[in-house]
Design a protein around this motif. Structure first.
Motif, PDB file in Angstrom:
ATOM      1  N   LEU A  74      16.036 -85.072  48.328  1.00 59.57           N
ATOM      2  CA  LEU A  74      17.001 -85.142  47.235  1.00 59.57           C
ATOM      3  C   LEU A  74      18.383 -84.729  47.727  1.00 59.57           C
ATOM      4  CD1 LEU A  74      14.797 -83.417  44.513  1.00 59.57           C
ATOM      5  CD2 LEU A  74      15.442 -85.825  44.542  1.00 59.57           C
ATOM      6  N   GLU A 128       6.036 -88.085  36.547  1.00 60.02           N
ATOM      7  CA  GLU A 128       7.192 -88.464  37.369  1.00 60.02           C
ATOM      8  C   GLU A 128       7.374 -87.484  38.520  1.00 60.02           C
ATOM      9  OE1 GLU A 128      10.085 -90.627  34.053  1.00 60.02           O
ATOM     10  OE2 GLU A 128      10.076 -88.433  34.243  1.00 60.02           O
ATOM     11  N   MET A 163       6.980 -88.033  42.759  1.00 57.77           N
ATOM     12  CA  MET A 163       7.960 -87.617  43.769  1.00 57.77           C
ATOM     13  C   MET A 163       7.315 -86.725  44.814  1.00 57.77           C
ATOM     14  SD  MET A 163      11.350 -86.908  41.427  1.00 57.77           S
ATOM     15  CE  MET A 163      12.383 -86.604  42.860  1.00 57.77           C
ATOM     16  N   THR A 176       9.656 -86.498  48.769  1.00 57.75           N
ATOM     17  CA  THR A 176      10.987 -86.959  48.385  1.00 57.75           C
ATOM     18  C   THR A 176      12.083 -86.026  48.867  1.00 57.75           C
ATOM     19  OG1 THR A 176      10.030 -87.953  46.392  1.00 57.75           O
ATOM     20  CG2 THR A 176      12.419 -87.629  46.414  1.00 57.75           C
TER      21      THR A 176
END
Length: 234
Positions: A163, A152, A156, A161
């Motif tokens: 956040l 996972e 990302m 990614t």
């Protein structure tokens, strides 16, 4: 000459502001190098270190050195994302015992990248090296206890990614979100406040009626006269 970062000590607490690119060569006052920062950290005899970060990232080697220097310091380390903690700067953020996101800050994670040229064998070797470097960067997030499996997390990183504070907290990249105090300054003028109070409450208490033989002044005129009086009183 002004330092590339600000270091301030007060009693047994040291504050460090890392507000610039993570690099091995200083070109701007804001550039952050591991050599100077690590030497400064080694000389700090304090109980607590607060590292405030606002950086787009930079060189992986420099960032990993800063990350490990913060991790091995005997003081409690608190890292704060004040603006952006991107790329290798997000790894430095992971060094905190407490990792605090500003309520309007952002964390960005991705795989390591490079520029390469040469033969097919040289390019293949560069790709292999880059994979090894990215694996070590990934380990810093896992060591911080993110609530993600390796697959996972890798997905990302592959997706580059961003956040938000809430996402960073939920996934374990951060341990807290700093809530800025609300301003106590008035947000409306007295005239606007009076106008809103008069027009927004149609069921406000009625004033006692008295017998009067003159024609009642229209409501709109009474409101304008009232506001004009309030303006003069300011």
């Amino acid at each position: 000459m002004r330092k590339y970062y600000n270091l301030h000590t007060s009693g047994r607490v040291a504050d460090i502001q890392v507000y610039g690119d993570i690099t091995s060569s200083k070109w701007a006052d804001s550039d952050v190098t591991s050599y100077d920062l690590v030497n400064e950290l080694a000389g700090l005899d304090v109980d607590e270190v607060n590292a405030y970060i606002n950086s787009y990232g930079g060189e992986v080697a420099e960032g990993l050195a800063i990350y490990h220097a913060l991790k091995r310091h005997p003081a409690r380390v608190n890292t704060y994302c004040d603006g952006f903690a991107c790329s290798i700067a997000s790894v430095i953020f992971m060094a905190g015992d407490a990792r605090v996101m500003g309520d309007a800050s952002l964390l960005m994670i991705h795989n390591a990248s490079t520029v390469a040229a040469g033969t097919s064998a040289e390019l293949s070797k560069a790709a292999e090296d880059l994979e090894t470097i990215s694996n070590q960067v990934r380990q810093a997030y896992l060591n911080a206890g993110v609530a993600l499996s390796e697959d996972e997390l890798q997905a990302m990183l592959d997706a580059e990614t961003w956040l938000t504070p809430v996402q960073a907290l939920e996934l374990g990249f951060a341990t807290a979100i700093a809530k800025e105090p609300q301003s106590q300054r008035p947000t409306q003028s007295a005239r606007r406040s009076i106008f809103d109070r008069i027009t927004a409450d149609p069921e406000r208490a009625e004033e006692p009626k008295t017998e009067d033989t003159h024609t009642e002044e229209p409501k709109e005129n009474r409101l304008l006269n009232f506001l004009a009086g309030a303006m003069k009183a300011q």
